[in-house]
Design a protein around this motif. Structure first.
Motif, short mmCIF file in Angstrom:
data_model
loop_
_atom_site.label_atom_id
_atom_site.label_comp_id
_atom_site.label_asym_id
_atom_site.label_seq_id
_atom_site.Cartn_x
_atom_site.Cartn_y
_atom_site.Cartn_z
N ASP A 85 0.84 -1.20 0.00
CA ASP A 85 0.00 0.00 0.00
C ASP A 85 0.88 1.26 0.00
O ASP A 85 1.73 1.44 0.87
N ASN A 101 0.19 4.25 0.72
CA ASN A 101 -0.01 5.06 1.93
C ASN A 101 0.81 4.54 3.10
O ASN A 101 1.34 5.31 3.90
N LEU A 102 0.92 3.21 3.21
CA LEU A 102 1.72 2.64 4.29
C LEU A 102 3.19 3.00 4.11
O LEU A 102 3.89 3.29 5.09
N ASP A 119 4.23 5.75 2.73
CA ASP A 119 4.28 7.15 3.17
C ASP A 119 4.32 7.24 4.69
O ASP A 119 5.06 8.03 5.26
N LEU A 120 3.49 6.41 5.33
CA LEU A 120 3.45 6.42 6.79
C LEU A 120 4.83 6.08 7.37
O LEU A 120 5.29 6.71 8.33
N PHE A 121 5.48 5.09 6.77
CA PHE A 121 6.81 4.70 7.24
C PHE A 121 7.80 5.84 7.03
O PHE A 121 8.61 6.14 7.89
N LYS A 122 7.73 6.49 5.86
CA LYS A 122 8.63 7.62 5.58
C LYS A 122 8.42 8.73 6.59
O LYS A 122 9.35 9.32 7.12
N LEU A 123 7.12 9.00 6.84
CA LEU A 123 6.75 10.09 7.73
C LEU A 123 7.32 9.86 9.13
O LEU A 123 7.67 10.80 9.84
N ASN A 124 7.42 8.60 9.51
CA ASN A 124 7.94 8.29 10.83
C ASN A 124 9.43 7.99 10.82
O ASN A 124 9.96 7.41 11.75
N LEU A 165 7.31 -3.97 7.00
CA LEU A 165 6.26 -3.70 6.02
C LEU A 165 6.31 -4.63 4.81
O LEU A 165 5.37 -5.38 4.55
#
Lengths: 284, 265
Positions: free
Chosen positions: A169, A171-172, A174-179, A190
């Motif tokens: 996904d 978005n997932l 992106d979520l990992f990058k964001l964190n 992931l």
């Protein structure tokens, strides 16, 4: 789990009753039908042998095959172990190689672009055609067979795992990058779990293929009389017109294939049952 | 309790930001916007007005073609939480582990993270569901998990990209109210992307109406209704009037280029 029995105290209309009966019949039929057909086929086989007085060296009766399996158990199971060893080692190497390469591919598009065609070439060339070359270049008998089994089995694992690692996904990610996740964290937390259903699908195919690879390799190598696996038992029995033993060996190979498939299916179910759609029962 | 939200010092500003994709589409053009600490800001507009692009720029997931995104305070990477349109949970991990994920990526152990996670589970009304797998939850509950995950790092800024668009209306109202309550308790800042006039007016203290092709800010509206806003506010004449006003402005924004609102995604 779908309830097959109606709950007590619930009144069902005709349609629901029919559906319930259908579900119950299907559940029983799923097991009974194949077994019944199998028994019927074996019975017919036996009758055909008797009615047509077919000699044992052409087509032995099923009972004789079973007897031979018992009589030659030491020889046959000894050979089975040899074949199984190659099969499982081959499968293990295929998993290591397939997953390893797939991980490498996802780390860099360039590596994937450069190497994937070679994997395909290896996959589409018939193993029987490659084997004479392996025979020339590799001395060690086990290594020859392993290489053969590996070439046949690794591709489904490689291609499935590559697909799985890339089907994450967005978005997932992106979520990992964001964190602030590292590459390694992204892979471990992931991509690898997301690829698991794909990998297990590949593993199920590869399990059967590694057995085929091992047996084919033994066949080609066994023509030179150097192998002691099940395939060489079959060749040997063929030379001696020992059809019962040939059938017994054949029987062992297919049972082994079925067991490998069932075990891998079970493993896959146990790993995925808590989360993946494929492991869930159909619910209405 | 904050009764006058959005009065805080500026948290970040977009200064004449433009974003053009490599295929030539101008997603944003000359967008300037200041987000104050404690604000609940909605970005409202038709499809293709660059709402989501703006959110990604703020999150740092994408960089502007021209202009700057400027933070007024030096804040670490964990100052931003993100909630997507889909719950986007890890399907193989249970509720607890999904919320733990952002902390785990920063190297915090399960035990260290546990108090914060238990507390959040309580706040999003999911206590007792920590062991449940995502597929066992309803759409609304999944979204609650997603919000909890967005808040677990205690971000200064929560970015939400149409988080309730896929939910039924009853669940959506419930989550609206609960989100407002969380926001008032925790005093974080929210930038909320939505298609819904009603949702934007109910939630935010400022609505930024955007127009499409190229995506730009059309007008900013202050929503002058006091907090706390609960279910009574939803049926008040004041709310209806604010919605009408916002709706009119949105209508103008859409009519700037007819057809912008109905391209189907």
């Amino acid at each position: 789990m779908t309830a097959i029995e109606a709950r007590p105290g619930i009144v069902l209309d005709a349609e629901e009753r029919r559906r319930l009966r259908g579900a119950r019949a299907e559940r029983i039929g799923r097991w009974v039908l194949p077994v019944a057909i199998m028994i019927l086929a074996i019975g017919l086989w036996d009758r055909i042998c008797v009615w047509n007085e077919i000699p044992q060296y052409i087509l032995p009766r099923p009972g004789v095959v079973l007897q031979t399996l018992w009589k030659d158990a030491v020889l046959l199971f000894g050979s089975l172990m040899v074949t199984l060893r190659i099969t499982f080692l081959g499968l293990a190497l295929a998993v290591a190689g397939g997953v390893g390469l797939a991980v490498l591919f996802t780390q860099s598009k360039w590596v994937e672009m450069s190497l994937f065609p070679f994997a395909i070439v290896l996959q589409v060339t018939p193993i029987v055609a490659i084997f004479p070359l392996i025979n020339i270049y590799v001395d060690n008998q086990t290594a020859k067979l392993l290489l053969c089994s590996w070439i046949v089995a690794f591709f489904p694992i490689l291609s499935n795992t590559t697909l799985g690692l890339n089907s994450v996904d967005r978005n997932l990610i992106d979520l990992f990058k964001l964190n602030g996740a590292t590459r390694w964290q992204q892979l471990w937390h992931l991509r690898l779990p997301a690829a698991m259903p794909y990998f297990l699908g590949g593993l199920k195919i590869a399990g059967g293929l590694s057995l085929i690879g091992a047996v084919v390799a033994e066949f080609v190598a066994g023509a030179g009389g150097q192998s002691s696996g099940l395939a060489s038992r079959i060749i040997e029995a063929g030379y001696r017109l020992n059809a019962p033993r040939l059938f017994a060996a054949l029987f062992l190979i297919s049972v082994t294939g079925i067991v490998i498939f069932l075990v891998l299916t079970l493993v896959s179910h146990l790993i995925l049952r808590r989360w993946h759609e494929s492991a869930l029962r159909q619910e209405r | 309790m904050v009764d006058d939200p959005g009065s805080g010092a500026p948290l970040l500003s977009l200064r004449s930001v433009g974003k053009t994709f490599s295929n030539g589409v101008a997603a944003l053009d000359d967008v300037s916007l200041t987000i104050g600490e404690g604000d609940f800001i909605s970005l409202l507009g038709p499809s293709g007005c660059g709402k989501s692009t703006a959110l990604r720029l703020i999150a740092g997931l994408s960089s502007p073609t021209i202009g700057t995104v400027e933070w007024h305070k030096q804040l670490g990477s964990d100052c931003v939480g993100f909630v997507f349109q889909e719950p986007t949970l890890l399907p193989w991990a249970n509720v607890f582990d999904n919320i733990w994920l952002p902390l785990r990526l920063k190297g915090m152990s399960r035990r260290q993270a546990e108090p914060a996670i238990r507390d959040l589970l309580d706040r999003v009304r999911l206590s007792g569901f920590d062991k449940a797998m995502p597929r066992e939850l309803s759409g609304g509950m999944k979204m609650r998990v997603s919000i909890a995950r967005g808040l677990v790092t205690r971000p200064r800024l929560l970015l939400m990209d149409e988080p309730f668009a896929a939910l039924d209306e009853i669940t959506r109202f419930r989550l609206n109210t609960d989100l407002l309550e969380l926001w008032r308790e925790e005093r974080f800042t929210v930038v909320f992307v939505t298609h819904s006039v009603f949702e934007s007016v109910f939630l935010s203290n400022r609505v930024v109406v955007m127009a499409a092709r190229p995506g730009r800010v059309f007008r900013e509206l202050d929503v002058a209704a006091p907090y706390p806003r609960g279910e009574p506010f939803r049926t008040s004449p004041e709310y209806a009037a604010l919605c009408r006003e916002t709706s009119d402005v949105l209508g103008e924004a859409i009519h700037l280029n007819p057809g912008a609102g109905d391209d189907g995604h």
